[in-house]
Enzyme design. Sequence first.
Site, mmCIF file in Angstrom:
data_model
loop_
_atom_site.group_PDB
_atom_site.id
_atom_site.type_symbol
_atom_site.label_atom_id
_atom_site.label_comp_id
_atom_site.label_asym_id
_atom_site.label_seq_id
_atom_site.Cartn_x
_atom_site.Cartn_y
_atom_site.Cartn_z
ATOM 1 C CG ASP A 334 -1.750 11.694 -5.188
ATOM 2 O OD1 ASP A 334 -1.990 12.398 -4.195
ATOM 3 O OD2 ASP A 334 -2.452 10.703 -5.489
ATOM 4 C CD GLU A 335 -4.901 11.130 -8.515
ATOM 5 O OE1 GLU A 335 -5.190 10.246 -9.343
ATOM 6 O OE2 GLU A 335 -5.407 11.195 -7.374
#
Length: 527
Positions: A334-335
Site C-alpha cells: 500500500d501507499e
Amino acid sequence: MRRVLRALGVLLILTAAVSCTEPSGADDAKSGELLRHAEPPPYERILPAPAAVRPGGAGYRLVPGTVIRTGTGSEEVRQIGERLAEQLRGPSGLPLPVVDGGAGDGILLRLDESAAELAEEGYRLESTAAAVTLTARTPAGLFYAGQTLRQLVPASGAGEVPGGTVADRPRFAYRGAMIDIARHYFTVPQVKRYLDQLAQYKINKLHVHLTDDQGWRLAVDSWPRLAEYGGVGGVGGGPGGHWTKDDYRELVEYAAERYVEVVPEIDMPGHTNAALASYPELNCDGKAPDRYTGIKVGFSSLCVSKEVTYEFVEDVLRELAALTPGRYLHIGGDEAHATPAADYAAFMKRAQEAVAGQGKTVVAWHQLAAAEPAPGAVLQWWGHDKTPAAERDRVAAAAKAGHRLILSPADRAYLDMKYDKDTALGLAWAGHVPVRRSYAWDPGTHLAGVPESAVLGVEAPLWTETIATRADLELMAFPRVLGIAELGWSPAAKLDWAAYSQRLASHGPRLTAQDIGYFRAPDVPWP
C-alpha cells in the site's frame, strides 16, 4: 404500576433502537441512560452472539468438587482442558482438577469428529443440573466452547452455569486483529497479552506488522543490519527494538495453543525506509537515507530495477516462511507513492512469486488490485466511505475474478482512529470512529459488487503512530475490537446495535476484572 410503565418504556426503547444504524443525538443519549437499567439475561450476554441459544432448565452449580473431564486418548483435548481450568480458577476460586474419562458430573469436553453440523470451528454447549458438556468436531471448536463457558461463569465467585444449550459456528473463516510493532516497538510478552484478550472473543488471526519506515522488528540472518540498525528507534525517536527468531517462534507457538494463526507482514516496496537506511545497495542511488522517526507515508521505495532487491525479498521471505507454520505471508503493497505504476506492478509480480516459492498464500493490501494479483492472492481492503469509485471497482473486479477479501474499512475497523474529537490518542484521517460506527456495518454487504462468498473475513488493524504503551493499546482497541469480533463470528441476523450494546456493556466488569483498560464510550450503556 410504575414498574409496568418502566418495563413498557424500556421495551419501546429497545424496539426503536433495533431500527437504528447510526446515533440519533439527544434521543439516543436518553435511550442509553434508560437502557443502563436493562441488563440482559446470561445467554444474551455472550459475545460474539452465538448462532443459536435455547436457555432453560436447571443449571450446573460449580462447587469445590467440580472437575473438568477430557475423555481419553487426546493430548490436545487435555491441553484445552488444562487451559480452560486455568482460565476458570481465577474467577471461581475453585481447584477444578483436570481428569481423564468422559463419564460423570463436572465439565465434560467431547471431541466428536462425526458432528458435521458443527463445522470446522463450531461447538455445542449444554448445561444441566448434572454437568456442562462441551462438544465439538475439532479441537478449535472445543477451545471456543470453553471461551463461551467462561462468559457464563460469574466474573467472581463460583456460582452457577445457567441451564440451556448453545449451538454455534462462525460466519467467516478469517477473524483477525493486527498490531503494528514497527512505528512503536512492542515486546513479545506485550503482544501475548493482547493475543489472550483477543482469543477469548474467538479472534483466530493475529496479523503482525513487522516492518515500516520507522523500524525493522525481526532478525533476518542473511541481512543482519535490518534489525541491528533498522530496528533502532521508532516514531518520536524512542529506543525501538526487535524480535529474535526465537522470540517470533515463541509467539507463534503461544498463538497456536490458543488457535490463533500468526500472519506476518513485511511491507514493500514502499514503507521501507528502515531497510533502505540499513543497506545502501537497496537504494537506486546507492546511498542510505537517515533513519526516520516521523509519521508521514509514501516517500520510500525499494529500487525495482536492481536485481539485489529481489535477492533481498527472496531471502527475507524464505527466512520468514521457515518461521511461520501458517498459510499466509503478507507483503503490504500500500501507499507506494514513490514507486511508478509500472515499477509497482513489476515488483509485486516478483514478490508474489517469491511467496509462492515458499508454498505460502499472498496477502496484500487492496492496492494490489491495481497490478496483477497472483492466483489465490488475498486482498485486504482498508478503504473508507470517501475512497474513489475507481479504486473500489478494481477491488470488486478482483473479487469477481476469484480473489478473497479481508475487510478492514478504515472508518469502521481501524482501532487507531480517534473515538471523537476529544480522544487524546489516535489519528483522524478516516474520520472519527465511535463504538457504534465501528459495529454498524455488515461485512457481507459492505462493498458494492462484492458478494459475501468473496469475503474471507474481517480484521481490526491497530497502527501505532500515537500508541506506545500497553495502556494506549488497550484504550484504543477496547471495546471496538469486540465489535469486529462479533462481525466476524455471528450470523448476519444477529447483528443488532441495541442488543449488542447491552452485551458489550455487560462485559465491562469482565474487562475490569482482567485489568483491561477500555474506553467507556458514551454510546454504550455501561453498568
